[in-house]
Each structure stands twice: as C-alpha cells, then as structure tokens.
Scaffold this motif. Structure first.
Motif, PDB file in Angstrom:
ATOM      1  N   LYS A  81       0.826  -1.211   0.000  1.00  0.00           N
ATOM      2  CA  LYS A  81       0.000   0.000   0.000  1.00  0.00           C
ATOM      3  C   LYS A  81       0.856   1.256   0.000  1.00  0.00           C
ATOM      4  N   SER A  82       1.954   1.223  -0.721  1.00  0.00           N
ATOM      5  CA  SER A  82       2.930   2.304  -0.620  1.00  0.00           C
ATOM      6  C   SER A  82       2.488   3.588  -1.318  1.00  0.00           C
ATOM      7  N   ALA A  83       1.555   3.497  -2.272  1.00  0.00           N
ATOM      8  CA  ALA A  83       1.244   4.676  -3.087  1.00  0.00           C
ATOM      9  C   ALA A  83      -0.140   5.255  -2.813  1.00  0.00           C
ATOM     10  N   SER A  84      -0.780   4.856  -1.739  1.00  0.00           N
ATOM     11  CA  SER A  84      -2.181   5.232  -1.544  1.00  0.00           C
ATOM     12  C   SER A  84      -2.377   6.725  -1.359  1.00  0.00           C
ATOM     13  N   ARG A 118      -3.326  -1.102 -10.045  1.00  0.00           N
ATOM     14  CA  ARG A 118      -3.713  -2.392 -10.615  1.00  0.00           C
ATOM     15  C   ARG A 118      -3.944  -3.426  -9.519  1.00  0.00           C
ATOM     16  N   GLU A 119      -3.061  -3.422  -8.529  1.00  0.00           N
ATOM     17  CA  GLU A 119      -3.175  -4.412  -7.451  1.00  0.00           C
ATOM     18  C   GLU A 119      -4.445  -4.205  -6.629  1.00  0.00           C
ATOM     19  N   PRO A 165       3.389  12.518 -15.496  1.00  0.00           N
ATOM     20  CA  PRO A 165       2.972  11.119 -15.647  1.00  0.00           C
ATOM     21  C   PRO A 165       2.923  10.394 -14.301  1.00  0.00           C
ATOM     22  N   LEU A 166       2.102   9.353 -14.232  1.00  0.00           N
ATOM     23  CA  LEU A 166       2.066   8.511 -13.048  1.00  0.00           C
ATOM     24  C   LEU A 166       3.323   7.641 -13.007  1.00  0.00           C
ATOM     25  N   THR A 167       3.773   7.325 -11.809  1.00  0.00           N
ATOM     26  CA  THR A 167       4.954   6.488 -11.652  1.00  0.00           C
ATOM     27  C   THR A 167       4.583   5.017 -11.798  1.00  0.00           C
ATOM     28  N   ASP A 168       5.597   4.186 -12.020  1.00  0.00           N
ATOM     29  CA  ASP A 168       5.368   2.740 -12.063  1.00  0.00           C
ATOM     30  C   ASP A 168       4.813   2.250 -10.729  1.00  0.00           C
ATOM     31  N   GLU A 169       5.268   2.861  -9.634  1.00  0.00           N
ATOM     32  CA  GLU A 169       4.768   2.482  -8.316  1.00  0.00           C
ATOM     33  C   GLU A 169       3.269   2.757  -8.210  1.00  0.00           C
TER      34      GLU A 169
END
Length: 385
Positions: free
Chosen positions: A131-134, A152-153, A142-146
């Motif tokens: 839940k690192s990006a909540s 998606r998860e 742009p949105l990060t890969d994180e």
C-alpha cells in the motif's frame, strides 16, 4: 488501455460481473476529481484481467461502461463503494445497479464493520498488498510505475474476494441480507441539494422568515462561487458566518466588516458579492419554518439508549454481525423519542428489513416494557419476557 470500453463491457456481460475501483483527489476542490479508473474482468480459473483508464490523459468513450454498470444483470463489485459510486455516476451519467460491496459483505460475515481492503484480503484470501502509493498525488502526470502497480493491485483480487465472501454468506444464510444492504448504493448521488444544505445550516430555524430568505440566497451564491472557482464550499464562506450575515443583513462592506468569522482575504475578495447577495435576499419572499417541530430528545433518554445498545450488541454478537450494520446512536434516539411520545414508528433502518427480524421488533418490546435484560449465570446478558 489494452481493450476498448465496448470490449470491456461485452466481457463483463459474458461473465456477469465486473470489479471496479477509482483513484481521485478531493483536497482543495469543489468536488473530487476522478483521476483513474481500474477495472477487473473475470479471466476464469480465479484470475482477473485488469484494465486501467486514465480520464486525465486518455480519450475513451465511457458510454459502454456506463451502460453495463447500470445493467442489473451485471454484478458490479467494489470495496467501500460510496465515493466510487458517486464519482462514476457524476462523471459517466448513470447510476450503478447490482452493486456488491465487499466491505459491507464483511460485516455480515462476522468481521468488523468498515474493514479496510488490505486486512480483508489478508483475512479472507491470505493475500498481502503493498500500500505504498495510496496517498500520492493522483492528479500529477505522468504517473509512476509504483502508482500504476498500486492501482492495478487494488482491483486484481477484488473478484475472488467477492466470490469467497459470497460463499461464506450463502452458508450463513445472509447473502440476500448483504445484497439488500448494497441496494442503497443505487441511490447515491454527490450532486448537492441546496434545499438540504439550507435546512442543515446551524440555527437556521431560529432566524426570522426574512432572515431565512437572505440565508437561502447566500447558500445559492456560495455554491456558485465554489463551483465556478473549483473551491471547497467552506473556503468561500463558513456556515456560521453565513448565518450571522443573514441575521444582520448588512447593506455595505463596512457593515459586513463588523461580523465575526470573516477574514480580511474573504472581505477583500468577496465582500462586494456578499453584500449584493444580501440585497437579493432582501427582495425574496420570506421563508417561514415549515411543519411541526418534531419531539426533541430528552436528557433522561441516555439510560434507555444504553439499554437498547446492550440488547443490539448482544444480538449482534450472537448472530456474528457487526453492530454498526444494525444501528447507530441516532437511530436509537429516534426510536426512543417516538416511544416516549407515543408516536408512530420512525423510518429508521433498525426497524426495517432484516434488521427488524434480527432485533428491531425485540427492541420495541423492550422499550414498551415487555422484555427485560439481566446478567445471567455465565455473566452474559440474558433477554427474558
């Protein structure tokens, strides 16, 4: 986007269900901004296909998805659905039908109310999320890969989770209870009703009819100022200051300056507009307080509320239900007030549907003196006739 929205909708109709989640930003805005839509499709064998739509950078047609989410033949699975449903209804122009909220379902399955998605997944499926990006900025591009991985998860396991909860509820005979509770999501709409906003203003019923007319005009002015400037309503004018302005009805900015709760920035930026709104309010027809004032709570109701809570908590524990699903303190207060005043049953959820069956009728019996609570030999509450 790996599929078109028409293809997504067609697949959802084939499988009969679709999982969905959103990311949004509400801070400092009139209404939350929809920033991302994550969709899970049933891929078979307990697997899900995830598609991420970006409303801020992609051009796509929401119509097929809006149609499928309004189709009662397709189950729409969400977790803690209220905000998501409101956002999607507002932006895509359709209500959502046949919603299944996994948070609501958890309460009927003997878990605590308002259980978060991460602990629910862990408890039900043994899945751990990152839940690192909540709490990142979802409106930045742009949105990060994180961020994309987190998004998606968040829906990847939603459909298997719903399936596991539905199996458990079916075994307990409560699946229809959960579905009944989720039907309330079909009526959610985040459009602001100005009549309700006006009616909920603090001390508005203590104003004279001519003052209430000014307050109603100020409500309309404030709403438009907030909407056009994309600002929170409270940042334009606080409720307390609005009521005081309506009470005093200043005819100049100098008079307005004497009212507490208005800072210099508000006076400088909006003072003239506020005075003009007051002038328009003076021209409106007076607004009298309508209807008979309902019976008010009594200080002596507190012991009865505690008694009712004891009964409801006892039955909730016996049934393996979250107490919060059955009643709120406000529900109990309305029931007790009606019983004390010998009025008709109030239209509260505790006395309706499955809740009435579980404890609602018994609560009325208790309040009418036809049931009693006592501490039994096992030091637990017993209910007796």
């Amino acid at each position: 986007m790996s599929r078109t929205t028409a293809e997504i909708a067609a697949r959802a109709r084939e499988t009969g269900r679709l999982g969905i989640d959103t990311e949004f930003m509400g801070e400092g805005r009139y209404q939350p901004l929809l920033c991302l839509v994550q969709i899970a499709l049933d891929a078979g064998d307990g697997e899900s296909e995830v598609i991420v739509l970006d409303p801020l950078t992609e051009t796509y047609d929401p119509e097929p998805l809006a149609d499928v989410m309004a189709d009662p033949g397709v189950e729409i699975v969400l977790h803690a659905a209220r905000q998501d449903v409101a956002l999607l209804r507002r932006d895509w122009g359709r209500p959502l039908r046949n919603v299944f909220d996994t948070q609501v379902a958890a309460g009927f399955a003997g878990m605590r109310a308002q259980l978060g998605y991460e602990p629910l997944l862990k408890e039900t499926l043994g899945v751990r999320l990152r839940k690192s990006a909540s709490f990142t900025r979802w409106d930045d591009r742009p949105l990060t890969d994180e961020q994309l991985g987190y998004a998606r998860e968040d829906v990847l396991h939603l459909l298997p989770l719903a399936g596991a909860l539905q199996d458990r509820l079916a075994e307990l005979g409560r699946l229809e209870w959960a579905r009944e509770e989720c039907r309330a999501f079909e009526d959610i709409d985040d459009r602001r009703d100005l009549d309700l906003v006006f009616g909920k203003l603090p001390r508005v019923n203590s104003l004279e009819p001519a003052q209430r007319a000014v307050a109603r005009e100020l409500v309309e002015w404030r709403e438009e100022a907030a909407r056009s400037g994309d600002r929170p309503v409270s940042s334009v004018l606080h409720d307390a200051a609005l009521i005081e302005i309506a009470k005093r009805r200043p005819q100049s900015t100098d008079r307005l300056r004497q009212i507490r709760g208005l800072n210099d920035a508000t006076l400088h930026r909006r003072g003239k507009a506020i005075v003009e709104a007051v002038a328009r309010g003076r021209e409106r027809d007076p607004i009298p307080v309508e209807g008979v004032r309902p019976t008010q709570p009594d200080a002596e109701d507190a012991p009865l509320i505690a008694l009712g809570e004891a009964l409801i908590r006892t039955r909730a524990m016996e049934a393996g239900l979250a107490y919060e699903l059955i009643a709120a303190r406000a529900d109990l207060q309305r029931i007790i007030t009606a019983v004390r005043a010998d009025e008709d049953e109030p239209a509260v959820r505790t006395l309706q549907g499955w809740r009435r069956e579980v404890v609602g009728l018994e609560l009325l019996e208790l309040l009418h003196g036809r049931r009693a609570l006592r501490v039994g030999p096992t030091r637990r509450i017993d209910i007796t006739d």
